[in-house]
Design a protein around this motif. Structure first.
Motif, PDB file in Angstrom:
ATOM      1  N   LYS A   1     -36.033  32.671  34.110  1.00  0.00           N
ATOM      2  CA  LYS A   1     -37.173  32.165  33.348  1.00  0.00           C
ATOM      3  C   LYS A   1     -38.391  32.159  34.262  1.00  0.00           C
ATOM      4  N   LYS A   2     -39.487  32.693  33.757  1.00  0.00           N
ATOM      5  CA  LYS A   2     -40.689  32.705  34.581  1.00  0.00           C
ATOM      6  C   LYS A   2     -41.295  31.309  34.648  1.00  0.00           C
ATOM      7  N   THR A   3     -41.909  31.015  35.766  1.00  0.00           N
ATOM      8  CA  THR A   3     -42.563  29.729  35.970  1.00  0.00           C
ATOM      9  C   THR A   3     -44.033  29.885  35.621  1.00  0.00           C
TER      10      THR A   3
ATOM     11  N   ASP B   1     -45.056  24.926  33.126  1.00  0.00           N
ATOM     12  CA  ASP B   1     -44.123  24.247  34.030  1.00  0.00           C
ATOM     13  C   ASP B   1     -44.828  23.452  35.124  1.00  0.00           C
TER      14      ASP B   1
END
Length: 162
Positions: free
Chosen positions: A15-17, A110
């Motif tokens: 999952k990309k931040t 995030d």
């Protein structure tokens, strides 16, 4: 001897931040997003707030409040303790925080970086709900509300791998 097969395949994607950068003062608020190292930053068009604050005298045209003097029992006029210009600026920052909070509740980002002049930065810190405070990874106490995305990225190099 060959390695045993594992359940992990290289096809799983991390999952990309997503990092959001709030750039604000008491009259302008813009949000930029970064999706990871080397990705640069882009403006989040859904969150851009602007207002124009009038001079303090124009914001609060009523007569001074009435005070009381215990010595002679006579009422005296005095200036209000709070500057209406500053009050309007704080209300503007609260609106910016509310917009961020609404997106954060939907897991829209995030991490968070705050960029604001010193007084606005201090007020933002006080206004942020705990959930947003926990996402802060950096702060810059500068007025960069008029900076372009590439200029902002240059200022953020010490805080974020843009």
């Amino acid at each position: 001897m060959p390695r045993p097969a594992t359940a992990f395949t290289g096809a799983q994607e991390m999952k990309k931040t997503v990092t959001w950068i709030l750039v604000a003062d008491h009259q302008h608020a813009r949000v930029f997003a970064n999706d990871g190292p080397g990705r640069g930053i882009e403006a989040v068009d859904d969150i851009a707030l602007d207002t124009h604050l009038e001079r303090s005298g124009d914001l609060d045209p009523h007569d001074p409040d009435t005070g009381f003097s215990a010595k002679d029992g006579v009422h005296h006029g005095y200036e209000p303790r709070s500057d209406p210009h500053r009050k309007a600026g704080r209300r503007f920052l609260k609106d910016a925080v509310a917009a961020l909070d609404a997106v954060e509740r939907k897991h829209g980002f995030d991490r968070l970086i705050l960029v604001a002049p010193p007084r606005a930065l201090g007020e933002l810190r006080q206004m942020l709900p705990e959930t947003l405070k926990q996402r802060i990874i950096g702060e810059l106490d500068q007025d960069l509300t008029k900076a372009t995305a590439p200029e902002l990225a240059t200022h953020l190099e010490g805080v974020l791998a843009v």
